[in-house]
Design a protein around this motif. Structure first.
Motif, PDB file in Angstrom:
ATOM      1  N   ARG A   1       0.875  -1.185   0.000  1.00  0.00           N
ATOM      2  CA  ARG A   1       0.000   0.000   0.000  1.00  0.00           C
ATOM      3  C   ARG A   1       0.912   1.235   0.000  1.00  0.00           C
ATOM      4  O   ARG A   1       1.263   1.761   1.057  1.00  0.00           O
ATOM      5  N   PRO A   2       1.324   1.685  -1.165  1.00  0.00           N
ATOM      6  CA  PRO A   2       2.362   2.722  -1.272  1.00  0.00           C
ATOM      7  C   PRO A   2       2.080   3.981  -0.457  1.00  0.00           C
ATOM      8  O   PRO A   2       3.014   4.557   0.116  1.00  0.00           O
ATOM      9  N   TRP A   3       0.841   4.443  -0.426  1.00  0.00           N
ATOM     10  CA  TRP A   3       0.532   5.675   0.297  1.00  0.00           C
ATOM     11  C   TRP A   3       0.741   5.496   1.798  1.00  0.00           C
ATOM     12  O   TRP A   3       1.202   6.411   2.473  1.00  0.00           O
ATOM     13  N   VAL A   4       0.421   4.296   2.312  1.00  0.00           N
ATOM     14  CA  VAL A   4       0.641   4.016   3.733  1.00  0.00           C
ATOM     15  C   VAL A   4       2.141   3.834   3.999  1.00  0.00           C
ATOM     16  O   VAL A   4       2.679   4.344   4.982  1.00  0.00           O
ATOM     17  N   TYR A   5       2.812   3.105   3.091  1.00  0.00           N
ATOM     18  CA  TYR A   5       4.249   2.867   3.247  1.00  0.00           C
ATOM     19  C   TYR A   5       5.012   4.192   3.236  1.00  0.00           C
ATOM     20  O   TYR A   5       5.955   4.388   4.017  1.00  0.00           O
ATOM     21  N   ALA A   6       4.618   5.116   2.358  1.00  0.00           N
ATOM     22  CA  ALA A   6       5.295   6.411   2.280  1.00  0.00           C
ATOM     23  C   ALA A   6       5.205   7.151   3.612  1.00  0.00           C
ATOM     24  O   ALA A   6       6.184   7.744   4.080  1.00  0.00           O
ATOM     25  N   LYS A   7       4.035   7.091   4.220  1.00  0.00           N
ATOM     26  CA  LYS A   7       3.847   7.744   5.518  1.00  0.00           C
ATOM     27  C   LYS A   7       4.719   7.066   6.575  1.00  0.00           C
ATOM     28  O   LYS A   7       5.351   7.731   7.408  1.00  0.00           O
ATOM     29  N   ASN A   8       4.764   5.733   6.543  1.00  0.00           N
ATOM     30  CA  ASN A   8       5.576   4.993   7.512  1.00  0.00           C
ATOM     31  C   ASN A   8       7.071   5.287   7.319  1.00  0.00           C
ATOM     32  O   ASN A   8       7.819   5.425   8.288  1.00  0.00           O
ATOM     33  N   PHE A   9       7.496   5.372   6.060  1.00  0.00           N
ATOM     34  CA  PHE A   9       8.905   5.632   5.763  1.00  0.00           C
ATOM     35  C   PHE A   9       9.302   7.026   6.258  1.00  0.00           C
ATOM     36  O   PHE A   9      10.376   7.206   6.863  1.00  0.00           O
TER      37      PHE A   9
ATOM     38  N   GLY B   1      12.936   1.634  -6.545  1.00  0.00           N
ATOM     39  CA  GLY B   1      12.597   2.896  -7.191  1.00  0.00           C
ATOM     40  C   GLY B   1      11.731   3.767  -6.300  1.00  0.00           C
ATOM     41  O   GLY B   1      11.963   4.984  -6.166  1.00  0.00           O
ATOM     42  N   PHE B   2      10.716   3.172  -5.675  1.00  0.00           N
ATOM     43  CA  PHE B   2       9.824   3.919  -4.782  1.00  0.00           C
ATOM     44  C   PHE B   2      10.558   4.341  -3.512  1.00  0.00           C
ATOM     45  O   PHE B   2      10.439   5.479  -3.058  1.00  0.00           O
ATOM     46  N   VAL B   3      11.350   3.425  -2.962  1.00  0.00           N
ATOM     47  CA  VAL B   3      12.093   3.727  -1.732  1.00  0.00           C
ATOM     48  C   VAL B   3      13.052   4.890  -1.946  1.00  0.00           C
ATOM     49  O   VAL B   3      13.129   5.820  -1.131  1.00  0.00           O
ATOM     50  N   LEU B   4      13.789   4.875  -3.059  1.00  0.00           N
ATOM     51  CA  LEU B   4      14.763   5.934  -3.305  1.00  0.00           C
ATOM     52  C   LEU B   4      14.081   7.255  -3.649  1.00  0.00           C
ATOM     53  O   LEU B   4      14.618   8.334  -3.364  1.00  0.00           O
ATOM     54  N   ARG B   5      12.918   7.177  -4.240  1.00  0.00           N
ATOM     55  CA  ARG B   5      12.143   8.404  -4.489  1.00  0.00           C
ATOM     56  C   ARG B   5      11.769   9.050  -3.152  1.00  0.00           C
ATOM     57  O   ARG B   5      11.916  10.265  -2.975  1.00  0.00           O
ATOM     58  N   LEU B   6      11.303   8.227  -2.203  1.00  0.00           N
ATOM     59  CA  LEU B   6      10.964   8.743  -0.873  1.00  0.00           C
ATOM     60  C   LEU B   6      12.197   9.302  -0.180  1.00  0.00           C
ATOM     61  O   LEU B   6      12.145  10.356   0.467  1.00  0.00           O
ATOM     62  N   ALA B   7      13.332   8.595  -0.314  1.00  0.00           N
ATOM     63  CA  ALA B   7      14.566   9.045   0.322  1.00  0.00           C
ATOM     64  C   ALA B   7      15.043  10.368  -0.286  1.00  0.00           C
ATOM     65  O   ALA B   7      15.526  11.263   0.433  1.00  0.00           O
ATOM     66  N   HIS B   8      14.908  10.507  -1.613  1.00  0.00           N
ATOM     67  CA  HIS B   8      15.310  11.740  -2.298  1.00  0.00           C
ATOM     68  C   HIS B   8      14.471  12.910  -1.806  1.00  0.00           C
ATOM     69  O   HIS B   8      15.003  13.988  -1.466  1.00  0.00           O
ATOM     70  N   HIS B   9      13.180  12.720  -1.729  1.00  0.00           N
ATOM     71  CA  HIS B   9      12.290  13.785  -1.266  1.00  0.00           C
ATOM     72  C   HIS B   9      12.553  14.140   0.183  1.00  0.00           C
ATOM     73  O   HIS B   9      12.295  15.281   0.604  1.00  0.00           O
ATOM     74  N   ALA B  10      13.070  13.181   0.954  1.00  0.00           N
ATOM     75  CA  ALA B  10      13.385  13.438   2.367  1.00  0.00           C
ATOM     76  C   ALA B  10      14.763  14.068   2.541  1.00  0.00           C
ATOM     77  O   ALA B  10      15.170  14.373   3.667  1.00  0.00           O
ATOM     78  N   GLY B  11      15.505  14.245   1.439  1.00  0.00           N
ATOM     79  CA  GLY B  11      16.789  14.912   1.508  1.00  0.00           C
ATOM     80  C   GLY B  11      17.973  14.011   1.817  1.00  0.00           C
ATOM     81  O   GLY B  11      19.048  14.505   2.179  1.00  0.00           O
ATOM     82  N   VAL B  12      17.811  12.679   1.673  1.00  0.00           N
ATOM     83  CA  VAL B  12      18.943  11.769   1.891  1.00  0.00           C
ATOM     84  C   VAL B  12      19.915  11.932   0.724  1.00  0.00           C
ATOM     85  O   VAL B  12      19.528  11.731  -0.435  1.00  0.00           O
ATOM     86  N   PRO B  13      21.184  12.260   0.982  1.00  0.00           N
ATOM     87  CA  PRO B  13      22.097  12.602  -0.119  1.00  0.00           C
ATOM     88  C   PRO B  13      22.581  11.436  -0.967  1.00  0.00           C
ATOM     89  O   PRO B  13      22.781  11.590  -2.169  1.00  0.00           O
ATOM     90  N   VAL B  14      22.786  10.263  -0.357  1.00  0.00           N
ATOM     91  CA  VAL B  14      23.287   9.108  -1.104  1.00  0.00           C
ATOM     92  C   VAL B  14      22.198   8.044  -1.146  1.00  0.00           C
ATOM     93  O   VAL B  14      21.725   7.584  -0.105  1.00  0.00           O
TER      94      VAL B  14
END
Length: 388
Positions: A64-72, A94-107
């Motif tokens: 459930r991507p929308w729920v996972y995004a909130k949890n991440f 792909g989804f995980v790194l998109r969330l990480a990018h939006h959260a400002g994770v540099p690598v």
């Protein structure tokens, strides 16, 4: 440097065992590794992870991507900022790194551990659309792409992956120290009620479809016709174990098959094997093949496995999955004569000098973490100077 490893779970499987080798060997005064998992179940490596000062963090409902995004997002807020998010969950990276990018994770690292090209080719339209979206996000949001082999790289980064400097092969190293400890095959066999003179076929792998256990049992059935005094030693657990147990029973082989379950001493069990049989449908590489060679065990395996796994030519024999179980059986029986032609110590030295030792693997990984992070910090400083 704070690193978040994203995995489905941390049980005794190939990728997870490699990550534990990394955690045990890495300089923990310089690198803090935590593990994000997609399950509430207690994991086999969980206690050791905590003992080594790392966290096991649960982030649920990836379906459930929308729920996972909130949890991440909650995980990153609760556990603080990470310098690296290293994702090992194939296309979903792909989804995980998109969330990480939006959260400002540099690598942000996407890591491919499997060659799924043929599965992708057979996928129906909705799944094809999913693959395209995830590939797009990986290309857009990954700062680095790592793969267990060249075929694993092509599965996640495309057939032209070598044209992008971000994508590279990083062989997963194994801890070879246990293979330096002498093994008494008779002692190991006695623990499972196997006589010293029995011909032991071994297999290590999770009971799920890619490992092709059904065909493995058919091969063993043919082996028994030629060598009645044979035993099959199966190491691992998984959802298809019950199916395989029933097939063994139907073929009348129950007395000649040993289920060893999940084991922390695979190196010892390999010392009691005469031949290692590995007819996988596909693999990113198949690290247990490297371990079997380190143990000096002749290996018969499917030719879909990347050639990078062939470290000691005299110990490896490839066969096509189109060949019959009888042909596989004859080859396995012939390989029985190979064991001992090269000493286990010689085999171990060959693996130690390869790119599959944990020392070499860790060196490359640490360089990638620090190099990429330094590069990102330098670019950030340049941007700040220009803006001021």
């Amino acid at each position: 440097m704070r690193i978040l490893q994203v995995v489905g779970g941390m049980n005794r499987h190939g990728t997870e065992t490699w990550l534990m080798n990394v955690l045990r060997s890495i300089d923990r005064t310089k690198f803090q590794m935590d593990f994000l998992v997609h399950t509430n179940e207690h994991q086999a490596y969980e206690d050791e992870i905590k003992d080594l000062g790392s966290c096991v963090i649960r982030c649920l409902q990836p379906s459930r991507p929308w729920v996972y995004a909130k949890n991440f997002k909650r995980v990153l807020q609760e556990y603080g900022s990470y310098d690296v998010v290293h994702s090992h969950i194939h296309h979903y990276s792909g989804f995980v790194l998109r969330l990480a990018h939006h959260a400002g994770v540099p690598v942000r690292i996407a890591h491919s551990h499997s060659n799924t090209n043929h599965i992708q080719a057979q996928a129906k339209l909705p799944r094809q659309a999913y693959y395209r979206l995830m590939n797009h996000w990986i290309t857009r949001h990954a700062t680095v792409g790592a793969a267990a082999s060249q075929s694993a790289a092509s599965a996640l980064f495309g057939l032209q992956w070598q044209t992008d400097s971000r994508w590279q092969v990083v062989h997963c190293g194994i801890d070879l120290a246990p293979f330096k400890i002498p093994v008494d095959p008779a002692e190991v066999r006695s623990q499972f009620g196997i006589a010293p003179n029995v011909f032991v076929i071994g297999h290590v792998g999770r009971f799920y479809e890619p490992k092709n256990h059904g065909f493995l049992i058919e091969i063993f059935s043919e082996i028994v016709k030629h060598e009645p005094n044979a035993c099959l030693l199966l190491v691992g657990e998984g959802p298809l174990r019950g199916v395989i147990e029933r097939k063994i029973s139907r073929l009348g082989l129950s007395q000649q098959v040993v289920f060893a379950g999940l084991r922390a001493d695979v190196h010892r069990l390999m010392g009691a094997m005469d031949v290692f049989l590995f007819p996988s449908l596909y693999e990113g590489l198949g690290l247990v093949l490297i371990e079997a060679q380190a143990a000096g065990v002749p290996c018969v395996f499917s030719d879909v496995i990347p050639e990078e796994a062939d470290i000691i030519p005299s110990l490896v024999h490839r066969l096509s999955l189109s060949q019959s179980s009888g042909e596989w059986a004859v080859t396995a029986l012939a390989e029985k004569q190979v064991k001992g032609e090269i000493s286990q110590l010689q085999s171990l030295k060959s693996v130690e000098s390869s790119s599959f030792s944990i020392r070499e693997s860790l060196k490359k990984l640490e360089e990638e973490y620090t190099k990429t992070a330094s590069s990102r910090r330098d670019r950030s400083s340049e941007s700040l100077n220009l803006s001021t």
